[in-house]
Design an enzyme around this catalytic site. Structure first.
Site, PDB file in Angstrom:
ATOM      1  N   ASP A 103       0.854  -1.183   0.000  1.00  0.00           N
ATOM      2  CA  ASP A 103       0.000   0.000   0.000  1.00  0.00           C
ATOM      3  C   ASP A 103       0.899   1.246   0.000  1.00  0.00           C
ATOM      4  O   ASP A 103       1.913   1.275  -0.692  1.00  0.00           O
ATOM      5  CB  ASP A 103      -0.931  -0.088   1.222  1.00  0.00           C
ATOM      6  CG  ASP A 103      -2.039   0.956   1.239  1.00  0.00           C
ATOM      7  OD1 ASP A 103      -2.801   1.004   0.277  1.00  0.00           O
ATOM      8  OD2 ASP A 103      -2.119   1.716   2.223  1.00  0.00           O
ATOM      9  N   TYR A 147     -12.537   7.526  -2.863  1.00  0.00           N
ATOM     10  CA  TYR A 147     -12.289   7.566  -1.423  1.00  0.00           C
ATOM     11  C   TYR A 147     -11.099   8.450  -1.050  1.00  0.00           C
ATOM     12  O   TYR A 147     -11.123   9.133  -0.019  1.00  0.00           O
ATOM     13  CB  TYR A 147     -12.113   6.139  -0.861  1.00  0.00           C
ATOM     14  CG  TYR A 147     -10.772   5.491  -1.163  1.00  0.00           C
ATOM     15  CD1 TYR A 147      -9.746   5.501  -0.216  1.00  0.00           C
ATOM     16  CD2 TYR A 147     -10.526   4.867  -2.384  1.00  0.00           C
ATOM     17  CE1 TYR A 147      -8.516   4.922  -0.480  1.00  0.00           C
ATOM     18  CE2 TYR A 147      -9.305   4.291  -2.654  1.00  0.00           C
ATOM     19  CZ  TYR A 147      -8.301   4.310  -1.704  1.00  0.00           C
ATOM     20  OH  TYR A 147      -7.079   3.739  -1.977  1.00  0.00           O
ATOM     21  N   TYR A 230      -2.924  10.264   2.974  1.00  0.00           N
ATOM     22  CA  TYR A 230      -3.862  10.885   2.039  1.00  0.00           C
ATOM     23  C   TYR A 230      -3.639  12.380   1.839  1.00  0.00           C
ATOM     24  O   TYR A 230      -3.534  12.862   0.713  1.00  0.00           O
ATOM     25  CB  TYR A 230      -5.300  10.566   2.481  1.00  0.00           C
ATOM     26  CG  TYR A 230      -5.514   9.078   2.542  1.00  0.00           C
ATOM     27  CD1 TYR A 230      -5.589   8.326   1.360  1.00  0.00           C
ATOM     28  CD2 TYR A 230      -5.542   8.394   3.750  1.00  0.00           C
ATOM     29  CE1 TYR A 230      -5.723   6.949   1.391  1.00  0.00           C
ATOM     30  CE2 TYR A 230      -5.670   7.012   3.791  1.00  0.00           C
ATOM     31  CZ  TYR A 230      -5.754   6.303   2.606  1.00  0.00           C
ATOM     32  OH  TYR A 230      -5.856   4.936   2.643  1.00  0.00           O
ATOM     33  N   HIS A 294      -6.155  -6.694  -2.153  1.00  0.00           N
ATOM     34  CA  HIS A 294      -5.318  -5.641  -1.583  1.00  0.00           C
ATOM     35  C   HIS A 294      -4.538  -6.116  -0.357  1.00  0.00           C
ATOM     36  O   HIS A 294      -3.468  -5.594  -0.061  1.00  0.00           O
ATOM     37  CB  HIS A 294      -6.213  -4.455  -1.212  1.00  0.00           C
ATOM     38  CG  HIS A 294      -5.460  -3.214  -0.848  1.00  0.00           C
ATOM     39  ND1 HIS A 294      -4.647  -2.551  -1.736  1.00  0.00           N
ATOM     40  CD2 HIS A 294      -5.391  -2.515   0.320  1.00  0.00           C
ATOM     41  CE1 HIS A 294      -4.109  -1.496  -1.132  1.00  0.00           C
ATOM     42  NE2 HIS A 294      -4.544  -1.455   0.106  1.00  0.00           N
TER      43      HIS A 294
END
Length: 316
Positions: A103, A147, A230, A294
């Site tokens: 990730d 998202y 993010y 994932h």
């Protein structure tokens, strides 16, 4: 999990939690988690590599899990995580490591290897390929309900997550991220609304696993996690400019689940399958896992362990 030991390492003014297993004299493998993960995400891999004669170390990033939160979570950057990783290696007197990440941990590893290639024996990324540091543009190519776009909006995820306890937030994200579609909400919908309360957990993720994650996020909250990765993506100030030729020559492995929703990000599959990624990572092997999602390291641990061990033993 009894064999895994826990300690705190003081770095950059913070106490960071580190899980560890294996002999101190063995070659070191450092595992870097993604979101909504923690050291525990690597439990299967840590035990496997330790049994094979390696020393496994898995830190919680600053502001995650049992690690101290930074004094100003909203100002945390990717460079802070790089600096923490380097400081952990120095504090533990580790001169050279293998790095394994998934990730957004792949973004940490990509830049770390570019800046500190002499400290890295080789690296593995799961689900996200090596990328030179540059601001991502996926949010410009996907609907506003994407998202990442939603979580970049100040206060929006806090309000969405705040309706639920931490364990339920992790539960919902695990279910969402285990699907093969990119999580995108409708205009009148929040990301947490994409999961019905009755939806079962993935078969490979137990209630006990969820309780472990829930307790760790209950402690840390989501403030730092929403910032890095993010929101920190939005503040990428061009660190790439200080790396004029972003190529790495150390051995590398990409394990790509073909049912990982990230593979559907605009341009991602082409970047990997076309071999463009190999213009940056000259010594890269790519292995596809057809059923892999994932969280492939938790979903198919035996298969992933074997791939990682083959890579480690082949380059030790």
């Amino acid at each position: 999990m009894d064999e895994i030991e826990h300690k705190y390492v003081g770095v950059n003014g913070l106490k960071l939690h580190v899980a560890e297993i294996g002999s101190e004299s063995s070659p070191v493998v450092v595992f870097l988690h993604g979101f909504p993960e923690i050291w525990y995400s690597w439990r299967h891999q840590m035990i496997a590599v330790a049994k094979a004669g390696f020393r496994a170390i898995a830190p919680d990033y600053r502001g995650y899990g049992l690690s101290d939160p930074p004094p100003q979570p909203e100002k945390t950057t990717f460079l802070d995580l790089l600096s923490d990783l380097l400081a952990i290696l120095d504090a533990l007197k580790i001169s050279k490591v293998f790095l394994v990440s998934k990730d957004f941990g792949a973004a940490v590893v990509s830049t770390f290897v570019l800046l500190h290639q002499e400290r890295v024996s080789g690296f593995v990324t799961l689900g996200v390929p090596f990328m030179p540091p540059r601001p991502p543009i996926y949010h410009k190519l996907l609907p506003e309900g994407f998202y990442i776009s939603r979580w970049q909006e100040p206060g929006r995820a806090e309000a969405d997550f705040g309706r639920l306890d931490a364990k339920t937030v992790v539960r919902n994200i695990y279910i969402l991220f285990s699907r093969s579609e990119i999580p995108i909400a409708q205009e009148n919908q929040e990301i947490m609304d994409l999961v019905e309360p009755s939806t079962p957990l993935p078969s490979w993720f137990s209630e006990e696993d969820l309780a472990t994650y829930g307790a760790l996020y209950e402690k840390s909250g989501f403030q730092t996690a929403l910032q890095v990765p993010y929101r920190a993506f939005l503040d990428w100030k061009g660190e790439e400019n200080s790396i004029p030729n972003p190529k790495v020559e150390v051995p590398a492995l990409l394990i790509m689940g073909e049912k990982d929703y990230v593979f559907k990000f605009p341009g991602m599959e082409n970047y990997v399958r076309s071999g463009e990624v190999k213009t940056f990572v000259l010594n890269l092997e790519i292995i596809y896992i057809p059923e892999g999602t994932h969280f492939v390291q938790e979903q198919l641990p035996d298969q992933v362990n074997e791939l990682i061990l083959n890579f480690l033993t082949g380059h030790s």
